[in-house]
Design a protein around this motif. Structure first.
Motif, PDB file in Angstrom:
ATOM      1  N   ARG A   1       1.132  -1.356  -0.508  1.00  0.00           N
ATOM      2  CA  ARG A   1       0.152   0.054   0.058  1.00  0.00           C
ATOM      3  C   ARG A   1       0.509   1.784   0.274  1.00  0.00           C
ATOM      4  O   ARG A   1       0.252   1.965  -0.171  1.00  0.00           O
ATOM      5  CB  ARG A   1      -1.060  -0.030   0.962  1.00  0.00           C
ATOM      6  CG  ARG A   1      -2.143  -1.008   0.778  1.00  0.00           C
ATOM      7  CD  ARG A   1      -2.977  -1.011   2.167  1.00  0.00           C
ATOM      8  NE  ARG A   1      -1.864  -1.270   3.176  1.00  0.00           N
ATOM      9  CZ  ARG A   1      -2.214  -2.192   4.207  1.00  0.00           C
ATOM     10  NH1 ARG A   1      -1.984  -3.501   3.074  1.00  0.00           N
ATOM     11  NH2 ARG A   1      -1.008  -2.501   5.247  1.00  0.00           N
ATOM     12  N   MET A   2       2.150   1.160   0.186  1.00  0.00           N
ATOM     13  CA  MET A   2       2.726   2.427   0.924  1.00  0.00           C
ATOM     14  C   MET A   2       4.549   2.312   0.444  1.00  0.00           C
ATOM     15  O   MET A   2       4.582   1.076   0.753  1.00  0.00           O
ATOM     16  CB  MET A   2       2.767   2.537   2.522  1.00  0.00           C
ATOM     17  CG  MET A   2       3.703   3.958   2.173  1.00  0.00           C
ATOM     18  SD  MET A   2       3.113   4.846   4.247  1.00  0.00           S
ATOM     19  CE  MET A   2       1.816   6.151   3.757  1.00  0.00           C
TER      20      MET A   2
ATOM     21  N   TYR B   1      -0.029  10.392  -7.888  1.00  0.00           N
ATOM     22  CA  TYR B   1       0.174   9.241  -6.258  1.00  0.00           C
ATOM     23  C   TYR B   1       0.247  10.718  -5.252  1.00  0.00           C
ATOM     24  O   TYR B   1       1.236  11.723  -5.471  1.00  0.00           O
ATOM     25  CB  TYR B   1       1.260   8.160  -6.300  1.00  0.00           C
ATOM     26  CG  TYR B   1       2.750   8.645  -6.777  1.00  0.00           C
ATOM     27  CD1 TYR B   1       3.589   9.758  -6.352  1.00  0.00           C
ATOM     28  CD2 TYR B   1       2.763   8.024  -7.850  1.00  0.00           C
ATOM     29  CE1 TYR B   1       4.744  10.156  -6.824  1.00  0.00           C
ATOM     30  CE2 TYR B   1       4.009   8.647  -8.675  1.00  0.00           C
ATOM     31  CZ  TYR B   1       4.610   9.524  -7.618  1.00  0.00           C
ATOM     32  OH  TYR B   1       5.692  10.235  -8.621  1.00  0.00           O
TER      33      TYR B   1
ATOM     34  N   GLU C   1       2.670  11.556  -2.500  1.00  0.00           N
ATOM     35  CA  GLU C   1       4.422  11.839  -2.246  1.00  0.00           C
ATOM     36  C   GLU C   1       4.663  12.850  -0.703  1.00  0.00           C
ATOM     37  O   GLU C   1       4.521  14.158  -0.636  1.00  0.00           O
ATOM     38  CB  GLU C   1       4.724  12.617  -3.107  1.00  0.00           C
ATOM     39  CG  GLU C   1       6.250  11.610  -2.805  1.00  0.00           C
ATOM     40  CD  GLU C   1       7.216  11.755  -4.236  1.00  0.00           C
ATOM     41  OE1 GLU C   1       6.707  11.364  -5.168  1.00  0.00           O
ATOM     42  OE2 GLU C   1       8.317  12.811  -4.163  1.00  0.00           O
TER      43      GLU C   1
ATOM     44  N   LYS D   1      -1.531  13.871  -5.003  1.00  0.00           N
ATOM     45  CA  LYS D   1      -1.663  13.101  -5.982  1.00  0.00           C
ATOM     46  C   LYS D   1      -2.103  14.786  -7.597  1.00  0.00           C
ATOM     47  O   LYS D   1      -3.360  15.271  -6.987  1.00  0.00           O
ATOM     48  CB  LYS D   1      -2.864  12.371  -5.769  1.00  0.00           C
ATOM     49  CG  LYS D   1      -3.131  11.476  -6.689  1.00  0.00           C
ATOM     50  CD  LYS D   1      -3.917  10.546  -7.183  1.00  0.00           C
ATOM     51  CE  LYS D   1      -4.584  10.217  -8.292  1.00  0.00           C
ATOM     52  NZ  LYS D   1      -5.331   8.888  -7.834  1.00  0.00           N
TER      53      LYS D   1
ATOM     54  N   THR E   1       2.289   6.675  -1.825  1.00  0.00           N
ATOM     55  CA  THR E   1       0.815   5.619  -1.585  1.00  0.00           C
ATOM     56  C   THR E   1       0.386   6.441  -2.788  1.00  0.00           C
ATOM     57  O   THR E   1      -0.111   7.954  -3.427  1.00  0.00           O
ATOM     58  CB  THR E   1       0.195   5.471  -0.489  1.00  0.00           C
ATOM     59  OG1 THR E   1      -0.825   4.727  -0.633  1.00  0.00           O
ATOM     60  CG2 THR E   1      -0.222   7.280  -0.200  1.00  0.00           C
ATOM     61  N   PRO E   2       0.324   5.793  -3.421  1.00  0.00           N
ATOM     62  CA  PRO E   2      -0.217   3.693  -3.784  1.00  0.00           C
ATOM     63  C   PRO E   2       1.784   3.492  -3.765  1.00  0.00           C
ATOM     64  O   PRO E   2       2.256   4.173  -5.089  1.00  0.00           O
ATOM     65  CB  PRO E   2      -1.097   3.193  -4.892  1.00  0.00           C
ATOM     66  CG  PRO E   2      -1.411   3.862  -5.644  1.00  0.00           C
ATOM     67  CD  PRO E   2      -1.186   5.549  -5.469  1.00  0.00           C
ATOM     68  N   ALA E   3       1.340   2.646  -3.730  1.00  0.00           N
ATOM     69  CA  ALA E   3       2.737   2.145  -3.731  1.00  0.00           C
ATOM     70  C   ALA E   3       3.510   1.442  -5.180  1.00  0.00           C
ATOM     71  O   ALA E   3       4.479   2.017  -5.648  1.00  0.00           O
ATOM     72  CB  ALA E   3       2.912   0.381  -2.434  1.00  0.00           C
TER      73      ALA E   3
ATOM     74  N   TRP F   1       4.213   3.326  -8.071  1.00  0.00           N
ATOM     75  CA  TRP F   1       3.848   5.129  -8.141  1.00  0.00           C
ATOM     76  C   TRP F   1       4.730   4.332  -9.893  1.00  0.00           C
ATOM     77  O   TRP F   1       4.462   5.739 -10.379  1.00  0.00           O
ATOM     78  CB  TRP F   1       4.931   5.629  -7.691  1.00  0.00           C
ATOM     79  CG  TRP F   1       6.723   5.038  -7.523  1.00  0.00           C
ATOM     80  CD1 TRP F   1       7.307   4.260  -6.354  1.00  0.00           C
ATOM     81  CD2 TRP F   1       7.624   5.534  -7.884  1.00  0.00           C
ATOM     82  NE1 TRP F   1       8.525   4.477  -6.978  1.00  0.00           N
ATOM     83  CE2 TRP F   1       8.372   4.944  -7.935  1.00  0.00           C
ATOM     84  CE3 TRP F   1       7.698   5.899  -9.037  1.00  0.00           C
ATOM     85  CZ2 TRP F   1      10.263   4.983  -8.127  1.00  0.00           C
ATOM     86  CZ3 TRP F   1       8.438   6.343  -9.961  1.00  0.00           C
ATOM     87  CH2 TRP F   1      10.047   5.807  -9.492  1.00  0.00           C
TER      88      TRP F   1
END
Length: 142
Positions: free
Chosen positions: A64-65, A83, A85, A115, A134-136, A138
């Motif tokens: 998820r991250m 995403y 950051e 985002k 997130t989301p992981a 990227w």
């Protein structure tokens, strides 16, 4: 403090992984907690000269991250984030330009970029910072 054979073997294994595989020194607890020594992260070329990065967790470990380290050396580049950051400046000066305004981060500062932002990552000298996204995944969204 006296180290037993298993402890010495674990330390040597981490050092070998760091040197041979360009993997940072890290501890992964069975609970899922991961500790990463950021000073052992060796970034790799990304996009253009003067830009280097290294993701420090995999999608399997942290679906998820995402997290990693980025280094800039007298450079700038445009980027549109797909995403959210957070950037934690570890060393140097990180500048985020958006809409003609420049937001400057120094060691210890955290910069949040939402985002959908179209920005320019830049530095007048050098910068090393940790990014958390997130989301992981990227890179799939970039």
């Amino acid at each position: 403090m006296q180290l037993n054979e298993d402890a010495i073997r674990a330390i040597v294994t981490e050092v070998v992984k760091t040197i041979v595989n360009n993997e940072p020194v890290r501890e992964v607890d069975p609970s899922g907690v991961i500790t990463i020594r950021t000073d052992t992260v060796r970034c790799e070329p990304f996009m253009q000269e003067g830009v280097r990065l290294k993701d420090v967790v995999s999608l399997e470990e942290a679906p998820r991250m995402g997290a990693g380290i980025m280094e800039l050396d007298h450079t700038s580049f445009p980027w549109t984030l797909t995403y959210d950051e957070y950037d934690l400046v570890l060393d140097g000066v990180l500048e985020i330009e958006i809409g003609g305004r420049v937001h400057t981060g120094h060691p210890g500062d955290i910069i949040y970029i939402p985002k959908g932002s179209s920005i320019r990552f830049q530095t007048p000298s050098t910068a090393r910072y940790a990014y958390f996204v997130t989301p992981a995944n990227w890179q799939e969204n970039a």
